[in-house]
Design an enzyme around this catalytic site. Sequence first.
Site, PDB file in Angstrom:
ATOM      1  N   CYS A  98       0.840  -1.206   0.000  1.00  0.00           N
ATOM      2  CA  CYS A  98       0.000   0.000   0.000  1.00  0.00           C
ATOM      3  C   CYS A  98       0.875   1.255   0.000  1.00  0.00           C
ATOM      4  O   CYS A  98       0.571   2.228  -0.703  1.00  0.00           O
ATOM      5  CB  CYS A  98      -0.928  -0.007   1.216  1.00  0.00           C
ATOM      6  SG  CYS A  98      -2.033   1.408   1.312  1.00  0.00           S
ATOM      7  N   CYS A 148      -6.444  -4.357   6.912  1.00  0.00           N
ATOM      8  CA  CYS A 148      -7.650  -3.535   6.917  1.00  0.00           C
ATOM      9  C   CYS A 148      -8.750  -4.103   6.040  1.00  0.00           C
ATOM     10  O   CYS A 148      -9.922  -3.886   6.294  1.00  0.00           O
ATOM     11  CB  CYS A 148      -7.325  -2.096   6.523  1.00  0.00           C
ATOM     12  SG  CYS A 148      -6.871  -1.882   4.795  1.00  0.00           S
TER      13      CYS A 148
END
Lengths: 356, 391
Positions: A95, A188
């Site tokens: 990410c 997440c």
Amino acid sequence: MSGGVDSAVAAARAKDAGHDVTGVHLALARNPQTYRTGARGCCTLEDSRDARRAADVIGIPFYVWDMADEFHASVVDDFVDEYAAGRTPNPCLRCNEKIKFAAVLDRAVALGFDAVVTGHHARLGADGLLRRSVDLAKDQSYVLAVLTRAQLDRAAFPLGDSTKEQVRLEAADRGLAVADKPDSHDICFIADGDTRGFLEKRLGSAPGDIVDGRSGEKLGTHNGAYGYTIGQRKGLNLRVPAADGRPRYVLSITPVTNTVTVGPREDLEVDTVTAERPIWHETADRVDCEVQLRAHGEVVPASVTVTPSGLTATLATPARGVAAGQAIVAYRPDPAGDVVLGSATITAGTRESANV
Amino acid sequence: MAYLDHAATTPMLSAALDAYTAAAREIGNPSSLHAAGRAARRMVEESRERIAAVIGARPSEVIFTGGGTEADNLATKGIFWARRDADPKRLRMVASAVEHHAVLDAVDWLGRHEGAEVAYLPVDAAGRVDPEVFAELVRAHGDEIALVTVQWANNEVGTVHPVPELAAVAAAAGVPFHTDAVQAVGQVPVDFAASGVAALTLTGHKLGGPVGTGALVLGRDVACTPLLHGGGQERDVRSGTLDTAGVVAFAVAVETTVQARLEYAGRVAKLRDELVRRVLAAVPEAIYNGDPEHRLPGNAHFSFPGCEGDALLLLLDAQGIYCSTGSACSAGVAQPSHVLLAMGADDARARSSLRFSLGHDSTEADLDVLLATLPAVVERARRAGAWKTPR
């Protein structure tokens, strides 16, 4: 601004430093309800509201940027593909590499901003060197080491000189309601924390053998090799006990034969690590340094040799639990904070004296 | 600073604000029987009469609500339920494809939860409902239609629909017609009785009144099942203690705005035309959306090819220029405008749009501020537009 305490304080510090700061929250879920909820999260509507409220208190503009498609393609799909290929990915690293310091940074620069500021715990000072945070327990330099020079030149990490405790106290002093919001730990995009279940839903059931690394004997079966991680001991559910009665660990995963290989703890040990896609900041292509082989993992002295296409680390002491797909990050010990020399993606861990 | 987002909310008129603060100092629940309650009731009823007088309704037809969204929900759901209960084969809901989400989502909910069969009326490239298409639908299915709802004017592109013409078609078939006139009252002529509609939504904060007070004007003979149950304060159709101060200020705003409409519309339309001329001169590739003729006086809506609307908005915001993409957000994320899509725009054009809306305090200086930065902002947003390209 994830809605957590770190990015809120980072934004406040950037503003105090005189920068013209705009808060950005990333919408990463195609359907926000499918991402984790409540205090553990960083991607829910509640987190978005927390981030917006923090931006209000700090006194900066705030926007939500929709990066759901990019996140899905670069992080979630990559996560699944890597497991399918028998590797162990680090989605937070990915990410940073593909979203925060790529898609977000590119858009920000195009809109006239100079840099992306995040609440990562790492130091990036005037010397341009990426260093560990003063808070070693919270240090995130490992997941930032993938950043190139160009990305680092457009990054700022205002929290590196503070401990998490100091950041929380400062947040409270600043009147930020997120001061005591719990840390996020899990992945997440896996709402319930059940990584194996998440992978099973996407990759389906793929039964295969669990074999003994030394004898080659079949010890059991599994429902999908992606459910196993190198170094894993629990959850093997082997009915045949080891001859010596000692615990067995996952040694390797072989996607071609869909085999999970297990063995005793000492067989996990490797003294040579090879890696690909190096990001190297040093001029020397052979250095004695320390390497870290997984997030929050131990640090091992090593001799590292770098070529344009790869990296080889010869470890001074053997390491365990070295998984392909994880990053190897090289550090130079420094009293002012260990300096990141570079990183690469692990392809294999081997042992010179290996009997496997 | 240039506030160019009056269609989102417009500053309260000072007369309305004065009326609000004066009324808010008074004690009394309008439903109470004592003198204080009677005094509050009197203020509410006088307000009702003032609103009714300027929009062509009877006082008893004005039902105060907590704003436009509530009024839209009450009309669409309440009339649907009442009509279906009276005749179970009336399951059809007809709505224009360009309704505000307060109508669109309520109608969609009826479709998903109440068995409604929803038909969306298409619009032309200017965003206007075609009366012929509508008439055809009513001819074919008139006895199955529970309710028709078509906004008086569109909140995004400002297109004004031929509501009296559509309502006449519905009335001839005995079908009730609701119109969301939130954007229209005070901007274009709106007369409830003359228009022939059965129900009409208006709200305070789009015309200089307070946020949180609106009304559904509901014909006396139109059956409507309540959404809110309780004290039955408003004709037993809407319950909840009336907000006396809000209602008083709302009435002052409606009355003032409607009475000043002709002068206002002339002045603001001229300013708007100037804005459009200057934007198109400064950014020649900009597309002016909507209907050039049937249009709200304060609305100017553009697509800027190659730009993301929310990038334009961010950059203008940073320069103190406040406008809107006009379309709804979902969790803070701008969605491609359903209005532009219904008008035949592709996804990219629908995402590249920006709405500038003028109001009673807009001046030439606002245009100067906008035009001083717009070309550079568009140029920058266009360069940022490439960010979606796959890496």
